[in-house]
Design a protein around this motif. Structure first.
Motif, PDB file in Angstrom:
ATOM      1  N   ARG A  41       0.831  -1.202   0.000  1.00 47.49           N
ATOM      2  CA  ARG A  41       0.000   0.000   0.000  1.00 47.49           C
ATOM      3  C   ARG A  41       0.863   1.248   0.000  1.00 47.49           C
ATOM      4  NH1 ARG A  41      -4.485   1.922   4.532  1.00 47.49           N
ATOM      5  NH2 ARG A  41      -5.022   3.881   3.490  1.00 47.49           N
ATOM      6  N   VAL A  42       0.431   2.258  -0.771  1.00 45.04           N
ATOM      7  CA  VAL A  42       1.113   3.547  -0.829  1.00 45.04           C
ATOM      8  C   VAL A  42       0.268   4.555  -0.051  1.00 45.04           C
ATOM      9  CG1 VAL A  42       1.987   5.394  -2.307  1.00 45.04           C
ATOM     10  CG2 VAL A  42       2.132   3.012  -3.062  1.00 45.04           C
ATOM     11  N   GLN A  43       0.788   5.023   1.079  1.00 49.54           N
ATOM     12  CA  GLN A  43       0.034   5.955   1.915  1.00 49.54           C
ATOM     13  C   GLN A  43       0.563   7.373   1.845  1.00 49.54           C
ATOM     14  OE1 GLN A  43      -0.119   3.190   5.669  1.00 49.54           O
ATOM     15  NE2 GLN A  43      -1.753   4.687   5.856  1.00 49.54           N
ATOM     16  N   ASN A  44       1.831   7.546   1.520  1.00 56.69           N
ATOM     17  CA  ASN A  44       2.432   8.874   1.563  1.00 56.69           C
ATOM     18  C   ASN A  44       3.257   9.110   0.306  1.00 56.69           C
ATOM     19  OD1 ASN A  44       1.788   9.137   4.579  1.00 56.69           O
ATOM     20  ND2 ASN A  44       3.087   7.318   4.513  1.00 56.69           N
ATOM     21  N   PHE A  45       2.997  10.219  -0.356  1.00 59.28           N
ATOM     22  CA  PHE A  45       3.806  10.587  -1.507  1.00 59.28           C
ATOM     23  C   PHE A  45       3.790  12.094  -1.667  1.00 59.28           C
ATOM     24  CE2 PHE A  45      -0.407   9.270  -2.829  1.00 59.28           C
ATOM     25  CZ  PHE A  45      -0.845  10.288  -3.659  1.00 59.28           C
ATOM     26  N   ARG A  46       4.597  12.584  -2.592  1.00 62.41           N
ATOM     27  CA  ARG A  46       4.807  14.019  -2.728  1.00 62.41           C
ATOM     28  C   ARG A  46       4.101  14.546  -3.968  1.00 62.41           C
ATOM     29  NH1 ARG A  46      11.176  14.374  -2.272  1.00 62.41           N
ATOM     30  NH2 ARG A  46      10.714  16.545  -2.748  1.00 62.41           N
ATOM     31  N   VAL A  47       4.138  15.861  -4.121  1.00 69.35           N
ATOM     32  CA  VAL A  47       3.428  16.510  -5.222  1.00 69.35           C
ATOM     33  C   VAL A  47       3.922  16.013  -6.573  1.00 69.35           C
ATOM     34  CG1 VAL A  47       3.028  18.724  -6.352  1.00 69.35           C
ATOM     35  CG2 VAL A  47       2.828  18.555  -3.878  1.00 69.35           C
ATOM     36  N   LYS A  48       5.229  15.818  -6.697  1.00 67.40           N
ATOM     37  CA  LYS A  48       5.764  15.333  -7.974  1.00 67.40           C
ATOM     38  C   LYS A  48       5.146  13.991  -8.355  1.00 67.40           C
ATOM     39  CE  LYS A  48      10.310  17.546  -8.161  1.00 67.40           C
ATOM     40  NZ  LYS A  48      11.765  17.331  -8.192  1.00 67.40           N
ATOM     41  N   ASP A  49       5.026  13.104  -7.381  1.00 61.29           N
ATOM     42  CA  ASP A  49       4.413  11.801  -7.644  1.00 61.29           C
ATOM     43  C   ASP A  49       2.937  11.951  -7.997  1.00 61.29           C
ATOM     44  OD1 ASP A  49       6.842  10.444  -6.898  1.00 61.29           O
ATOM     45  OD2 ASP A  49       6.318  10.846  -4.811  1.00 61.29           O
ATOM     46  N   SER A  50       2.266  12.857  -7.305  1.00 58.89           N
ATOM     47  CA  SER A  50       0.846  13.084  -7.566  1.00 58.89           C
ATOM     48  C   SER A  50       0.623  13.602  -8.985  1.00 58.89           C
ATOM     49  CB  SER A  50       0.290  14.082  -6.544  1.00 58.89           C
ATOM     50  OG  SER A  50      -1.061  14.380  -6.815  1.00 58.89           O
ATOM     51  N   LEU A  51       1.447  14.552  -9.407  1.00 58.90           N
ATOM     52  CA  LEU A  51       1.309  15.091 -10.764  1.00 58.90           C
ATOM     53  C   LEU A  51       1.565  14.012 -11.811  1.00 58.90           C
ATOM     54  CD1 LEU A  51       3.068  18.554 -10.308  1.00 58.90           C
ATOM     55  CD2 LEU A  51       0.625  18.129 -10.610  1.00 58.90           C
ATOM     56  N   ALA A  52       2.570  13.164 -11.567  1.00 60.29           N
ATOM     57  CA  ALA A  52       2.851  12.078 -12.505  1.00 60.29           C
ATOM     58  C   ALA A  52       1.672  11.114 -12.585  1.00 60.29           C
ATOM     59  CB  ALA A  52       4.122  11.344 -12.079  1.00 60.29           C
ATOM     60  N   LEU A  53       1.050  10.813 -11.437  1.00 56.30           N
ATOM     61  CA  LEU A  53      -0.111   9.928 -11.402  1.00 56.30           C
ATOM     62  C   LEU A  53      -1.279  10.524 -12.179  1.00 56.30           C
ATOM     63  CD1 LEU A  53      -1.511   7.381 -10.176  1.00 56.30           C
ATOM     64  CD2 LEU A  53      -2.170   8.844  -8.242  1.00 56.30           C
ATOM     65  N   LEU A  54      -1.535  11.810 -11.987  1.00 53.95           N
ATOM     66  CA  LEU A  54      -2.644  12.458 -12.678  1.00 53.95           C
ATOM     67  C   LEU A  54      -2.409  12.520 -14.182  1.00 53.95           C
ATOM     68  CD1 LEU A  54      -3.296  15.380 -10.160  1.00 53.95           C
ATOM     69  CD2 LEU A  54      -4.619  13.268 -10.423  1.00 53.95           C
ATOM     70  N   ARG A  55      -1.162  12.776 -14.584  1.00 50.68           N
ATOM     71  CA  ARG A  55      -0.849  12.787 -16.021  1.00 50.68           C
ATOM     72  C   ARG A  55      -1.051  11.405 -16.627  1.00 50.68           C
ATOM     73  NH1 ARG A  55       3.344  16.486 -14.489  1.00 50.68           N
ATOM     74  NH2 ARG A  55       4.763  14.712 -14.177  1.00 50.68           N
ATOM     75  N   HIS A  56      -0.708  10.371 -15.879  1.00 49.97           N
ATOM     76  CA  HIS A  56      -0.866   9.008 -16.389  1.00 49.97           C
ATOM     77  C   HIS A  56      -2.328   8.697 -16.687  1.00 49.97           C
ATOM     78  CE1 HIS A  56      -0.337   4.671 -16.805  1.00 49.97           C
ATOM     79  NE2 HIS A  56      -1.285   4.500 -15.897  1.00 49.97           N
ATOM     80  N   GLU A  64      -4.592  10.981 -17.316  1.00 52.01           N
ATOM     81  CA  GLU A  64      -5.134  12.068 -18.147  1.00 52.01           C
ATOM     82  C   GLU A  64      -6.164  12.894 -17.392  1.00 52.01           C
ATOM     83  OE1 GLU A  64      -6.654  10.195 -21.631  1.00 52.01           O
ATOM     84  OE2 GLU A  64      -4.684   9.548 -22.358  1.00 52.01           O
ATOM     85  N   LEU A  65      -5.849  13.230 -16.164  1.00 53.92           N
ATOM     86  CA  LEU A  65      -6.721  14.065 -15.341  1.00 53.92           C
ATOM     87  C   LEU A  65      -5.964  15.334 -14.971  1.00 53.92           C
ATOM     88  CD1 LEU A  65      -8.987  12.880 -12.451  1.00 53.92           C
ATOM     89  CD2 LEU A  65      -7.543  14.881 -12.148  1.00 53.92           C
ATOM     90  N   GLU A  66      -6.634  16.463 -15.104  1.00 58.43           N
ATOM     91  CA  GLU A  66      -5.970  17.731 -14.783  1.00 58.43           C
ATOM     92  C   GLU A  66      -6.959  18.710 -14.153  1.00 58.43           C
ATOM     93  OE1 GLU A  66      -3.247  21.272 -16.854  1.00 58.43           O
ATOM     94  OE2 GLU A  66      -4.096  19.650 -18.082  1.00 58.43           O
ATOM     95  N   VAL A  67      -6.514  19.347 -13.090  1.00 55.65           N
ATOM     96  CA  VAL A  67      -7.261  20.450 -12.485  1.00 55.65           C
ATOM     97  C   VAL A  67      -6.531  21.729 -12.863  1.00 55.65           C
ATOM     98  CG1 VAL A  67      -8.078  21.517 -10.362  1.00 55.65           C
ATOM     99  CG2 VAL A  67      -8.056  19.018 -10.568  1.00 55.65           C
ATOM    100  N   HIS A  68      -7.158  22.533 -13.701  1.00 51.67           N
ATOM    101  CA  HIS A  68      -6.502  23.714 -14.248  1.00 51.67           C
ATOM    102  C   HIS A  68      -6.436  24.837 -13.211  1.00 51.67           C
ATOM    103  CE1 HIS A  68      -6.534  22.000 -18.328  1.00 51.67           C
ATOM    104  NE2 HIS A  68      -7.732  21.530 -18.013  1.00 51.67           N
ATOM    105  N   GLU A  69      -5.670  25.849 -13.536  1.00 48.99           N
ATOM    106  CA  GLU A  69      -5.491  26.966 -12.610  1.00 48.99           C
ATOM    107  C   GLU A  69      -6.787  27.718 -12.359  1.00 48.99           C
ATOM    108  OE1 GLU A  69      -2.374  29.487 -13.864  1.00 48.99           O
ATOM    109  OE2 GLU A  69      -0.779  28.063 -13.430  1.00 48.99           O
ATOM    110  N   LEU A 122     -12.026  21.239 -14.223  1.00 43.94           N
ATOM    111  CA  LEU A 122     -11.545  19.868 -14.234  1.00 43.94           C
ATOM    112  C   LEU A 122     -11.710  19.263 -15.620  1.00 43.94           C
ATOM    113  CD1 LEU A 122     -10.709  17.225 -12.668  1.00 43.94           C
ATOM    114  CD2 LEU A 122     -13.168  16.855 -12.347  1.00 43.94           C
ATOM    115  N   SER A 123     -10.651  18.633 -16.128  1.00 45.86           N
ATOM    116  CA  SER A 123     -10.755  17.935 -17.407  1.00 45.86           C
ATOM    117  C   SER A 123     -10.263  16.505 -17.243  1.00 45.86           C
ATOM    118  CB  SER A 123      -9.928  18.653 -18.487  1.00 45.86           C
ATOM    119  OG  SER A 123      -8.554  18.690 -18.137  1.00 45.86           O
ATOM    120  N   LEU A 124     -11.002  15.576 -17.859  1.00 46.88           N
ATOM    121  CA  LEU A 124     -10.695  14.150 -17.769  1.00 46.88           C
ATOM    122  C   LEU A 124     -10.463  13.588 -19.159  1.00 46.88           C
ATOM    123  CD1 LEU A 124     -13.458  13.035 -15.225  1.00 46.88           C
ATOM    124  CD2 LEU A 124     -11.094  13.599 -14.730  1.00 46.88           C
ATOM    125  N   GLY A 125      -9.473  12.688 -19.276  1.00 48.35           N
ATOM    126  CA  GLY A 125      -9.204  12.012 -20.532  1.00 48.35           C
ATOM    127  C   GLY A 125      -9.981  10.719 -20.650  1.00 48.35           C
TER     128      GLY A 125
END
Length: 414
Positions: A280-295, A297-302, A306-309
């Motif tokens: 189980r992965v319980q703790n991670f950082r922003v860089k990991d989170s951004l990589a997960l969201l890109r994988h 195809e989910l993005e929360v714009h400035e 919200l846009s979903l692939g």
């Protein structure tokens, strides 16, 4: 001490008159040593040792409180924004969640709650309401009316339950105990909103994004020891009602207040697991989170749109809901919040997540290493560090002006 009468005066009079006031006979009492104060052999313990650590004094919660002490001290005075989705109101553990929130308040945390009502609106609309982009509702006038009614219901239920829990923790009635903590739930429309308009050919009508939070007013309320409650009904530029996604509102409020934490409660029961290590992965950082969201195809714009692939259409809807919370949590972190937590609020999970060391039940996203108590931004993902955000926040409140964040939100869709 004028005006002070000793309550023992009457008892002393009765003792002098020969009427004993003790429930025990002093002649039958003996003073014996404790086991832990004697260096006795095993043969002597049975005869002389009447009180043992094993039987009476080894309470399991002592070590728990000792271990939680540093976290209680750390979180005292910290501000946390909690998001409560509407489906939790129908959950049989909702009262326990309210009790946990009241306990966080009792331990000195400053609390802002953002409540959603998506489930209630979907039920009223028989789940037939058209949606665009999978998770953004197109809000017509009829749906807006339903939203306003259900938001009022959700607000009242949370106020009712939470006020009950505050009273149980000594937080409301100061008439009988003048020095007791006095906490109330303060709800109101402390934010303004702006409609999305037409994006990619879709007119979102009365659906919009948060635009401005009355930071000074909210800070004054939580500094006074009260809890702030917000619902997803915003006020548009001309005074019209606006449907604002509650998850996005929680991220916006947390960033605007430069909160120490934003906590998303979820009843979906989804977690992250490393498929290679089966761990189980319980703790991670922003860089990991951004990589997960890109994988995925989910993005929360400035501008908080919200846009979903297409990848999100191929996975479990509950997994998508978890990814959405990770997306909104990441947005809050990039706009200045220190840490984000996603928890399933069962069996005191909120207390365990915040007040225990490395044994939380949820998912934690941060800018720092998890072991660090005081997080600093070393992710390289933001234009300002958390320290810069906090210094600007303190300076703004000192000068009685509104802080200038989140960073300027674009009006147009990127």
């Amino acid at each position: 001490n004028a005006g002070f009468s000793c309550p023992l005066g009457a008892d002393e009079t009765r003792l002098g008159g020969g009427a004993p006031s003790l429930a025990l006979d002093p002649k039958a009492l003996e003073l014996v040593p404790r086991c832990d104060s004697l260096a006795l052999d095993d043969d002597d313990e049975d005869e002389l040792c009447l009180v043992t650590d094993t039987d009476f004094t080894r309470y399991p919660f002592v070590n728990m409180i000792r271990g939680s002490g540093p976290y209680i001290a750390l979180h005292r005075g910290e501000l946390a924004v909690l998001h409560i989705p509407g489906d939790l109101l129908a959950w049989n553990g909702f009262e326990d969640l309210m009790d946990d929130i009241a306990l966080c308040w009792l331990l000195g945390m400053k609390i802002v709650i953002v409540a959603g009502c998506r489930l209630q609106v979907d039920d009223r609309k028989n789940e037939g309401q058209k949606r665009a982009n999978a998770h953004i509702r197109v809000t017509d006038d009829d749906t807006l009316r339903v939203l306003e009614e259900e938001a009022g219901f959700v607000r009242f239920e949370i106020e009712r339950q939470l006020n009950r829990c505050l009273r149980l923790h000594g937080g409301s009635d100061v008439s009988s105990t003048p020095n007791a903590l006095n906490g109330n739930v303060m709800s109101g429309n402390f934010f303004s909103s702006k409609p999305f308009g037409v994006i990619d050919g879709v007119d979102y009508q009365n659906t919009g994004r948060p635009k401005h939070l009355n930071v000074k007013r909210v800070v004054d309320i939580v500094q006074n020891g009260d809890i702030v409650l917000l619902t997803p009904v915003g006020i548009g530029p001309t005074g019209e009602g606006m449907n604002v996604n509650s998850e996005s509102l929680a991220a916006f409020v947390a960033a605007s207040l430069c909160a120490n934490k934003v906590v998303y409660c979820s009843n979906d029961g989804m977690i992250l697991r490393d498929g290679n290590k089966q761990k189980r992965v319980q703790n991670f950082r922003v860089k990991d989170s951004l990589a997960l969201l890109r994988h995925f195809e989910l993005e929360v714009h400035e501008n908080y749109f919200l846009s979903l692939g297409k990848k999100t259409e191929e996975i479990d809807p509950k997994a998508v809901a978890m990814l959405l919370k990770i997306g909104w949590a990441t947005r809050a972190l990039r706009d200045g919040v220190e840490r984000a937590h996603i928890i399933s609020p069962t069996r005191g999970a909120l207390i365990e997540e915040l007040f225990t060391a490395k044994e939380g039940t949820g998912t934690c996203i941060s800018h720092d290493n998890y072991e660090s108590i005081h997080p600093d931004d070393d992710s390289g993902d933001k234009e300002m560090s958390n320290r810069d955000y906090r210094e600007e926040f303190v300076a703004a409140l000192t000068e009685s002006r509104e802080p200038e964040w989140p960073k300027s939100i674009p009006v147009d869709y990127p």
